[in-house]
Design an enzyme around this catalytic site. Sequence first.
Site, PDB file in Angstrom:
ATOM      1  N   HIS A  70       0.789  -1.226   0.000  1.00  0.00           N
ATOM      2  CA  HIS A  70       0.000   0.000   0.000  1.00  0.00           C
ATOM      3  C   HIS A  70       0.825   1.281   0.000  1.00  0.00           C
ATOM      4  O   HIS A  70       0.560   2.166  -0.801  1.00  0.00           O
ATOM      5  CB  HIS A  70      -1.117   0.028   1.030  1.00  0.00           C
ATOM      6  N   TYR A 101       1.572   5.206  -2.563  1.00  0.00           N
ATOM      7  CA  TYR A 101       1.853   6.623  -2.307  1.00  0.00           C
ATOM      8  C   TYR A 101       3.181   7.041  -2.901  1.00  0.00           C
ATOM      9  O   TYR A 101       3.390   8.208  -3.220  1.00  0.00           O
ATOM     10  CB  TYR A 101       1.753   6.923  -0.808  1.00  0.00           C
ATOM     11  N   HIS A 140     -10.319   0.706 -10.512  1.00  0.00           N
ATOM     12  CA  HIS A 140      -9.801   1.642  -9.510  1.00  0.00           C
ATOM     13  C   HIS A 140      -8.328   1.965  -9.745  1.00  0.00           C
ATOM     14  O   HIS A 140      -7.938   3.123  -9.832  1.00  0.00           O
ATOM     15  CB  HIS A 140      -9.999   1.058  -8.110  1.00  0.00           C
ATOM     16  N   PHE A 141      -7.479   0.945  -9.885  1.00  0.00           N
ATOM     17  CA  PHE A 141      -6.047   1.308  -9.921  1.00  0.00           C
ATOM     18  C   PHE A 141      -5.597   1.778 -11.298  1.00  0.00           C
ATOM     19  O   PHE A 141      -4.504   2.310 -11.423  1.00  0.00           O
ATOM     20  CB  PHE A 141      -5.145   0.226  -9.299  1.00  0.00           C
ATOM     21  N   HIS A 142      -6.431   1.602 -12.323  1.00  0.00           N
ATOM     22  CA  HIS A 142      -6.052   2.255 -13.581  1.00  0.00           C
ATOM     23  C   HIS A 142      -6.391   3.746 -13.544  1.00  0.00           C
ATOM     24  O   HIS A 142      -5.765   4.543 -14.228  1.00  0.00           O
ATOM     25  CB  HIS A 142      -6.692   1.553 -14.782  1.00  0.00           C
ATOM     26  N   ARG A 189     -11.088 -10.378 -11.546  1.00  0.00           N
ATOM     27  CA  ARG A 189      -9.914  -9.765 -12.176  1.00  0.00           C
ATOM     28  C   ARG A 189      -8.908 -10.873 -12.501  1.00  0.00           C
ATOM     29  O   ARG A 189      -9.104 -12.019 -12.128  1.00  0.00           O
ATOM     30  CB  ARG A 189      -9.292  -8.751 -11.213  1.00  0.00           C
ATOM     31  N   ARG A 190      -7.876 -10.532 -13.217  1.00  0.00           N
ATOM     32  CA  ARG A 190      -6.747 -11.434 -13.496  1.00  0.00           C
ATOM     33  C   ARG A 190      -7.197 -12.739 -14.119  1.00  0.00           C
ATOM     34  O   ARG A 190      -6.891 -13.803 -13.619  1.00  0.00           O
ATOM     35  CB  ARG A 190      -6.020 -11.764 -12.199  1.00  0.00           C
TER      36      ARG A 190
END
Lengths: 544, 173
Positions: free
Chosen positions: A221, A225, A371-373, A434-435
Amino acid sequence: MTGSYGVEDRFARITITFSVLLLLLGGIFGLAQVINRAPYFELPSFLEVSPKTYYTFLTGHGVFLAVAIPIFWITGFTAYLAPRVLGKNLRGGLLRLSLLMMFAGAIMAAAAILSGRSAVLYTFYAPLKAHPLFYLGAALLVLGSWVFAAAFFLQYLEWRRENRGRGTPIAVYGLLTTFIVWIEATVPLVIDVLKNLLPMSLFGAKVDALEARTWFWFFGHPLVYFWLLPIVTLWYYMIPKMLGVRIFSEKMARVAFIMFIIASTPVGLHHQLVDPGVSAVYKYLQVLLTLVVASPSLLTAFNILATMEMGGKARGGGALSWILKQPWGNPVYAGLAVTFIVFGIGGLTGIINAGYQLNLLVHNTTWIVGHFHMTVATIVAVGYIAATYSLLAELFGKGVKWPRLALAQPYLWLVGILIFSFSYYIAGMEGAPRRMLNIEGAGGPPIPSEWIYTLQLGAVGGIVMSASGALAVLVFFYSLLRGGIAVARIAPNPHPEEGDPYHPLLENWRLWIAVAIVLILVAYIPTFYELYSRGLAPVSPVGV
Amino acid sequence: MAIFPRKLEEWYKPLASVDKTWIAASVVIALVMATTTLAWSFADPSHQVPTETFEVAPAEFREMASSFADKYRGSTIPEGTEIYLAAVQWAWIPKELRLKAGVTYKVVISSGDVLHGFSLIGDDGTVYNLMVMPGMAYVMYIKFDKPGVYEIRCNEFCGLGHQGMVGRIIVEG
């Protein structure tokens, strides 16, 4: 002024060029994935991939784009900017050592992946086993970045001794935060690799799956950042600079960075909310801390929007028309603003992932991919690239050859990411995993019809995103060959009108690092105590 | 340099009020979200993460699930039976469970090798996702209100056959 930073600039030119090459490679993998996982897409046979190729590409896509690019690009960018802001050199020996280690590590990991023997994906959860070079390469890459961080910290401490009573300029303030968070993040990674993953891969040692996964997310995580913070730095540094105003609140910007230092790390359990063997109380504690780390993002959103409003009004905008008065026609500004908007949406969906119950619905679905794209992928493919456009003139001495194409790139991405992520959000809420390679080809029961059109639409978005990435790579290399015009100046203005504000409490790094360590201990000691006091349950490693 | 600067007046310069308001607002927003997600745990007990877990060796659990599967193949599982569901590369053991609607079953779920994901998907919109870890078992109490077919898909990458790992639960009236 440029002449005196030859060593730093060479370092930056190498790492940033390498990042763009990795963007090309990782982007091709991404395109291959998104079209191969869409149900009932009639692909010509040369575009169809086998499961082994698919999961190898998926591993490369994650490792190259989300680990290697940030390390190379951020060290390069810092090597360019920090010396110019502080007026001090970085130690050349450390830079050379760091470059050597990072490249050796990257090549080892890339060989392990591209040979097809390490399709363990970007999260490499034990007891799935990759080739030893995969873990060794990753560790060496990270250690190389520590050598760079050491050079940067030494340079800063020297500057500080010579400039007592002066505030740290915001650009360096943000980059320092970035590297402090990076050290917080990577210590658990190095522990995991040395204690669990290397012995597992080299000697077939047994490993506790939950323990390894807990170390991974302890790293995973704050890694987020590390990707983000250079872009937050650029928002605070470049947006006011390009608008010709000061940051709305210099202090609040620094408060936000300090909150990132404190709260970035003790939140990894929000990736493990549905794991067996972790107490619900400890999970909830880290949910709480995760929501606290949403605060600095909210502070940033407010501060940057207020800065944009000030800038727009200074350029003649009114109550709302300040929005139109932004320099939307500048590729660097457009890139940073698109990243800001998309990250805002992506960040809000992150709060849903971290919700203690909502995670049950979205865990490991395509929602997470959406979300993470919106967060990391946009940061890399639009944010880093926007800054790279301005470096083309200052660092590479070339300028941008096709400024209009460079300008189209972030907007094209915006269109692509909105189609892609919202399709994947919807598919995820319907349970699409996913994946996973072409679900309909798996011989199972027919797939829910909601998955079909959303995943197909996602592929359309992915193709548009790939086109945007291809434009970025094309503009970069063609500009290197032909040269062009400067689009924005990233180096500090030679005579800042006012100095940076000095607030001793906000300059007290030792205090905030101490607070961060205490919070990390509070968040993780109970979890590890629970794991070790119960006794580990080591299991044998298994190949992919 | 000490952790605290020597004199208070050296560093104490208050933030402007608009800054303070916004910092306070952002903290309040975070706390409201934290409270809501906790409150939901009590408000809706039907969709919760199970809290009962125990350690079990992967090979042993695989055996338990295999003999359970042999015993109930093709037949409806009677009320009061403890169900074993193992995730292995690349199948669910048993592949199919026949349950009765309205009955609460105790289901023990774990892995026989690597990490897997338990994703229960119903055509009524049910989506429920848990991690399945080798060495650690989850104990769930599940009840289906209406007859229907629910898919169980693996949604954590578990190797090259991952995409084919599908099982199902048939709920009978």
